[in-house]
Design an enzyme around this catalytic site. Structure first.
Site, PDB file in Angstrom:
ATOM      1  N   ASP A 144       6.322  12.981  20.081  1.00 29.09           N
ATOM      2  CA  ASP A 144       6.569  14.414  19.891  1.00 29.09           C
ATOM      3  C   ASP A 144       8.049  14.677  20.172  1.00 29.09           C
ATOM      4  O   ASP A 144       8.521  14.460  21.296  1.00 29.09           O
ATOM      5  CB  ASP A 144       5.759  15.257  20.880  1.00 29.09           C
ATOM      6  CG  ASP A 144       4.267  15.327  20.541  1.00 29.09           C
ATOM      7  OD1 ASP A 144       3.842  14.752  19.527  1.00 29.09           O
ATOM      8  OD2 ASP A 144       3.536  15.980  21.311  1.00 29.09           O
TER       9      ASP A 144
ATOM     10  N   HIS B 238       1.807   8.396  18.673  1.00 31.45           N
ATOM     11  CA  HIS B 238       2.946   9.085  18.071  1.00 31.45           C
ATOM     12  C   HIS B 238       3.846   9.746  19.094  1.00 31.45           C
ATOM     13  O   HIS B 238       3.479   9.936  20.255  1.00 31.45           O
ATOM     14  CB  HIS B 238       2.478  10.101  17.017  1.00 31.45           C
ATOM     15  CG  HIS B 238       1.823  11.310  17.594  1.00 31.45           C
ATOM     16  ND1 HIS B 238       0.485  11.370  17.868  1.00 31.45           N
ATOM     17  CD2 HIS B 238       2.318  12.519  17.949  1.00 31.45           C
ATOM     18  CE1 HIS B 238       0.183  12.555  18.368  1.00 31.45           C
ATOM     19  NE2 HIS B 238       1.292  13.279  18.447  1.00 31.45           N
TER      20      HIS B 238
ATOM     21  N   ASN C  82       0.833  -1.208   0.000  1.00 31.36           N
ATOM     22  CA  ASN C  82       0.000   0.000   0.000  1.00 31.36           C
ATOM     23  C   ASN C  82       0.861   1.249   0.000  1.00 31.36           C
ATOM     24  O   ASN C  82       1.991   1.224   0.490  1.00 31.36           O
ATOM     25  CB  ASN C  82      -0.863   0.041   1.265  1.00 31.36           C
ATOM     26  CG  ASN C  82      -1.787  -1.139   1.382  1.00 31.36           C
ATOM     27  OD1 ASN C  82      -2.655  -1.345   0.541  1.00 31.36           O
ATOM     28  ND2 ASN C  82      -1.600  -1.945   2.417  1.00 31.36           N
TER      29      ASN C  82
ATOM     30  N   HIS D 298       9.230  19.976  17.893  1.00 30.88           N
ATOM     31  CA  HIS D 298       7.814  20.168  17.568  1.00 30.88           C
ATOM     32  C   HIS D 298       7.331  21.530  18.069  1.00 30.88           C
ATOM     33  O   HIS D 298       6.483  22.164  17.457  1.00 30.88           O
ATOM     34  CB  HIS D 298       6.998  19.037  18.204  1.00 30.88           C
ATOM     35  CG  HIS D 298       5.521  19.142  18.019  1.00 30.88           C
ATOM     36  ND1 HIS D 298       4.938  19.497  16.828  1.00 30.88           N
ATOM     37  CD2 HIS D 298       4.485  18.927  18.885  1.00 30.88           C
ATOM     38  CE1 HIS D 298       3.622  19.494  16.962  1.00 30.88           C
ATOM     39  NE2 HIS D 298       3.324  19.166  18.205  1.00 30.88           N
TER      40      HIS D 298
ATOM     41  N   HIS E 186       3.674  20.773  26.065  1.00 34.33           N
ATOM     42  CA  HIS E 186       4.483  21.078  24.887  1.00 34.33           C
ATOM     43  C   HIS E 186       5.522  22.148  25.231  1.00 34.33           C
ATOM     44  O   HIS E 186       6.716  21.977  25.017  1.00 34.33           O
ATOM     45  CB  HIS E 186       3.586  21.551  23.736  1.00 34.33           C
ATOM     46  CG  HIS E 186       2.763  20.453  23.137  1.00 34.33           C
ATOM     47  ND1 HIS E 186       1.556  20.057  23.675  1.00 34.33           N
ATOM     48  CD2 HIS E 186       2.963  19.664  22.055  1.00 34.33           C
ATOM     49  CE1 HIS E 186       1.061  19.068  22.941  1.00 34.33           C
ATOM     50  NE2 HIS E 186       1.887  18.807  21.950  1.00 34.33           N
TER      51      HIS E 186
ATOM     52  N   HIS F 259       2.031  13.616  13.398  1.00 31.67           N
ATOM     53  CA  HIS F 259       1.389  13.502  14.712  1.00 31.67           C
ATOM     54  C   HIS F 259       0.029  12.817  14.577  1.00 31.67           C
ATOM     55  O   HIS F 259      -1.007  13.396  14.869  1.00 31.67           O
ATOM     56  CB  HIS F 259       1.273  14.891  15.357  1.00 31.67           C
ATOM     57  CG  HIS F 259       2.621  15.530  15.573  1.00 31.67           C
ATOM     58  ND1 HIS F 259       3.212  15.621  16.808  1.00 31.67           N
ATOM     59  CD2 HIS F 259       3.507  16.051  14.687  1.00 31.67           C
ATOM     60  CE1 HIS F 259       4.412  16.187  16.678  1.00 31.67           C
ATOM     61  NE2 HIS F 259       4.607  16.469  15.399  1.00 31.67           N
TER      62      HIS F 259
HETATM   63 MN    MN Z   1       2.002  15.430  18.726  1.00 31.27          MN
END
Ligand code: MN
Length: 261
Positions: free
Chosen positions: A77, A75, A64, A81, A210, A71
């Site tokens: 980070d 996932h 495929n 990011h 974050h 993200h």
């Molecule tokens: Mn993320």
């Protein structure tokens, strides 16, 4: 350390004395992707299209094409990011020190609290209560927040978008600050679509998991599952993002090694 440590480990895995637990959600077109306010560029959903399937396009093989944002689904980070982590030379998916991809994990069980309160926030008080029972979070460990959010199989309920933004559990800004400044963690992982609480845009600082984690060159893991199968301490995580040049993150197969009592 004994010279046969690795050999013993391999044997224990082969005999399933040490079990391998999959903390990864299956990727499919319906995999929920984080939704941003309309003024920001969106990340595309996962897509898959067949190249050939033992047919005239490829008589003996099946494969495929896939397309997805970095993200998407379960996932990783990377520090770059976030703008606060942009200058870390070792902060991209291709430059991270691979030694950090194998690290211990602790699991803070917030399932009951999240069941009662969709906007539940983990605070330093909860972390300290957890440490009283299980010991101090080791240096370089992943801290994983179990919320049982991964059991929401309906993408709409998983994202849980409301008028005032998503209602999903996560860490308070003080909790993230504590983990970064007082505990030197490897990173922070959650079951929800992103590492920050749904209402994290309104925190000070905004999106602390974050802003502060990546600002300190630490990692994130989102959309984890099976955290209910891990012990509070003692698991070892293996997290290997794709080696995307200057990648900000990557879909990842997260596995945990767990020793039975
Ligand atoms: Mn993320």
């Amino acid at each position: 350390m004994a010279k046969d440590t690795l050999e013993k480990l391999a044997k224990a895995i082969a005999k399933k004395k040490i079990r391998v637990i999959d903390l990864t959600q299956t990727l499919r077109p319906s995999t929920p992707v984080i939704q941003l306010p309309p003024q920001f560029a969106p990340s595309s959903p996962f897509s898959i299209s067949e190249i050939s399937h033992y047919d005239e396009k490829g008589p003996a093989w099946y494969w495929n094409d896939i397309a997805l944002g970095e993200h998407t689904g379960t996932h990783f980070d990377a520090p770059i990011h976030w703008v606060t982590g942009k200058d870390y030379k070792d902060g991209a998916t291709d430059t991270v020190d691979v030694q950090r991809f194998v690290a211990p994990a602790v699991v803070i069980n917030c399932a009951k609290e999240a069941a009662k309160d969709e906007k539940f926030l983990l605070t330093p008080k909860h972390i300290l209560a957890w440490e009283k029972k299980h010991g101090q979070i080791p240096d370089g460990a992943w801290v994983l927040m179990r919320s049982d959010w991964s059991k929401r199989t309906d993408p709409a309920l998983f994202l849980n978008a409301k008028e005032d933004g998503p209602h999903t559990p996560g860490p308070s800004a003080d909790a993230v600050r504590f983990l970064v400044e007082e505990r030197n963690v490897n990173g922070w992982g959650v079951e929800a679509v992103g590492t920050d609480a749904g209402q994290g845009f309104a925190f000070e600082p905004a999106f602390p998991a974050h802003t502060l984690m990546h600002g300190a060159n630490k990692f994130g893991l989102a959309s984890l599952c099976n955290l209910d199968k891990l012990p509070p301490t003692g698991a070892v995580l293996i997290v290997t993002p794709l080696k995307i040049e200057r990648g900000s993150g990557s879909p990842v197969r997260v596995i945990a090694l767990v020793q039975d009592e």
